[in-house]
Motif scaffolding. Structure first.
Motif, PDB file in Angstrom:
ATOM      1  N   GLN A  13       0.834  -1.203   0.000  1.00  0.00           N
ATOM      2  CA  GLN A  13       0.000   0.000   0.000  1.00  0.00           C
ATOM      3  C   GLN A  13       0.872   1.256   0.000  1.00  0.00           C
ATOM      4  OE1 GLN A  13      -2.676  -0.291   3.337  1.00  0.00           O
ATOM      5  NE2 GLN A  13      -4.117  -1.557   2.187  1.00  0.00           N
ATOM      6  N   PRO A  14       0.332   2.347  -0.499  1.00  0.00           N
ATOM      7  CA  PRO A  14       1.096   3.609  -0.421  1.00  0.00           C
ATOM      8  C   PRO A  14       1.524   3.908   1.006  1.00  0.00           C
ATOM      9  CG  PRO A  14      -0.796   3.862  -1.837  1.00  0.00           C
ATOM     10  CD  PRO A  14      -0.927   2.508  -1.215  1.00  0.00           C
ATOM     11  N   LYS A  87       5.284   5.090  -3.048  1.00  0.00           N
ATOM     12  CA  LYS A  87       4.224   5.838  -3.720  1.00  0.00           C
ATOM     13  C   LYS A  87       3.763   5.045  -4.947  1.00  0.00           C
ATOM     14  CE  LYS A  87       6.736  10.080  -2.594  1.00  0.00           C
ATOM     15  NZ  LYS A  87       7.365  11.312  -3.156  1.00  0.00           N
ATOM     16  N   PRO A  88       2.553   5.297  -5.400  1.00  0.00           N
ATOM     17  CA  PRO A  88       2.085   4.584  -6.611  1.00  0.00           C
ATOM     18  C   PRO A  88       3.025   4.754  -7.798  1.00  0.00           C
ATOM     19  CG  PRO A  88       0.242   5.637  -5.515  1.00  0.00           C
ATOM     20  CD  PRO A  88       1.484   6.092  -4.793  1.00  0.00           C
ATOM     21  N   GLU A  89       3.682   5.894  -7.891  1.00  0.00           N
ATOM     22  CA  GLU A  89       4.593   6.113  -9.011  1.00  0.00           C
ATOM     23  C   GLU A  89       5.885   5.316  -8.902  1.00  0.00           C
ATOM     24  OE1 GLU A  89       3.122   8.413  -7.080  1.00  0.00           O
ATOM     25  OE2 GLU A  89       4.475  10.118  -6.692  1.00  0.00           O
ATOM     26  N   GLY A 117      14.721  -9.200 -12.761  1.00  0.00           N
ATOM     27  CA  GLY A 117      13.771  -8.195 -12.303  1.00  0.00           C
ATOM     28  C   GLY A 117      12.769  -8.738 -11.306  1.00  0.00           C
ATOM     29  N   THR A 118      12.255  -7.835 -10.476  1.00  0.00           N
ATOM     30  CA  THR A 118      11.209  -8.180  -9.526  1.00  0.00           C
ATOM     31  C   THR A 118      10.157  -7.073  -9.566  1.00  0.00           C
ATOM     32  OG1 THR A 118      10.748  -8.838  -7.231  1.00  0.00           O
ATOM     33  CG2 THR A 118      12.392  -7.117  -7.540  1.00  0.00           C
ATOM     34  N   GLN A 119       8.901  -7.476  -9.580  1.00  0.00           N
ATOM     35  CA  GLN A 119       7.806  -6.515  -9.718  1.00  0.00           C
ATOM     36  C   GLN A 119       7.488  -5.867  -8.370  1.00  0.00           C
ATOM     37  OE1 GLN A 119       5.831  -5.579 -12.572  1.00  0.00           O
ATOM     38  NE2 GLN A 119       5.109  -4.011 -11.123  1.00  0.00           N
ATOM     39  N   VAL A 120       7.399  -4.561  -8.384  1.00  0.00           N
ATOM     40  CA  VAL A 120       6.935  -3.791  -7.225  1.00  0.00           C
ATOM     41  C   VAL A 120       5.676  -3.049  -7.642  1.00  0.00           C
ATOM     42  CG1 VAL A 120       7.432  -1.865  -5.682  1.00  0.00           C
ATOM     43  CG2 VAL A 120       9.216  -3.550  -6.208  1.00  0.00           C
ATOM     44  N   THR A 121       4.603  -3.280  -6.903  1.00  0.00           N
ATOM     45  CA  THR A 121       3.337  -2.610  -7.182  1.00  0.00           C
ATOM     46  C   THR A 121       2.877  -1.892  -5.928  1.00  0.00           C
ATOM     47  OG1 THR A 121       2.735  -4.317  -8.792  1.00  0.00           O
ATOM     48  CG2 THR A 121       0.968  -2.894  -7.970  1.00  0.00           C
ATOM     49  N   VAL A 122       2.680  -0.595  -6.056  1.00  0.00           N
ATOM     50  CA  VAL A 122       2.226   0.218  -4.925  1.00  0.00           C
ATOM     51  C   VAL A 122       0.807   0.680  -5.237  1.00  0.00           C
ATOM     52  CG1 VAL A 122       2.710   2.177  -3.423  1.00  0.00           C
ATOM     53  CG2 VAL A 122       4.602   0.974  -4.566  1.00  0.00           C
ATOM     54  N   SER A 123      -0.123   0.148  -4.488  1.00  0.00           N
ATOM     55  CA  SER A 123      -1.526   0.429  -4.769  1.00  0.00           C
ATOM     56  C   SER A 123      -2.360   0.154  -3.538  1.00  0.00           C
ATOM     57  CB  SER A 123      -2.012  -0.439  -5.936  1.00  0.00           C
ATOM     58  OG  SER A 123      -3.397  -0.277  -6.143  1.00  0.00           O
ATOM     59  N   SER A 124      -3.435   0.930  -3.398  1.00  0.00           N
ATOM     60  CA  SER A 124      -4.372   0.686  -2.306  1.00  0.00           C
ATOM     61  C   SER A 124      -5.501  -0.231  -2.778  1.00  0.00           C
ATOM     62  CB  SER A 124      -4.933   2.000  -1.777  1.00  0.00           C
ATOM     63  OG  SER A 124      -5.506   2.753  -2.835  1.00  0.00           O
TER      64      SER A 124
END
Length: 124
Positions: A13-14, A87-89, A117-124
């Motif tokens: 989460q953010p 942050k989402p960005e 590579g490894t995925q990073v996702t920032v999201s609520s």
């Protein structure tokens, strides 16, 4: 065979934190500068951070200063990227890369060795 493997990505989460790990095999990191880069969909690969092999000096892109911390443990042949206040960005695939040179470079083209590579996702 020289190999870099990233891990530690995920969904957060953010405002949250993640610690990315870059583990090397087939060579020792002592004489390599290690950089972290990221690439979001539709965007160019950009430099995130780097740590030298000479004196451990570090570099951070402006938007990461104060939030990200890079470190290395040569005994474990590993480099870490601690990411706080995400942050989402910041959402992107994060890569670690190595160059057999004591000093960092901000140019991804100067790193011949890359992880998957490894995925990073920032999201609520």
């Amino acid at each position: 065979q020289l190999q870099l493997v990233e891990s530690g990505g995920g969904l957060v989460q953010p405002g949250g934190s993640l610690r990315l790990v870059c583990a090397a095999s087939g060579f020792t990191l002592d004489h390599y500068a290690i950089g972290w880069f990221r690439q979001a969909p539709g965007k160019a690969r950009e430099g995130v951070s780097c740590i030298s092999s000479s004196d451990g000096s570090t570099y951070y892109a402006d938007s990461m200063k104060g939030r990200f911390t890079i470190s290395r443990d040569n005994a474990k042949n590993t480099v870490y990227l601690q990411m706080n206040s995400l942050k989402p960005e910041d959402t992107a695939v994060y890569y670690c890369a190595a160059r057999r040179w004591p000093l960092c470079s901000r140019q991804h083209t100067e790193y011949p060795y890359w992880g998957q590579g490894t995925q990073v996702t920032v999201s609520s």
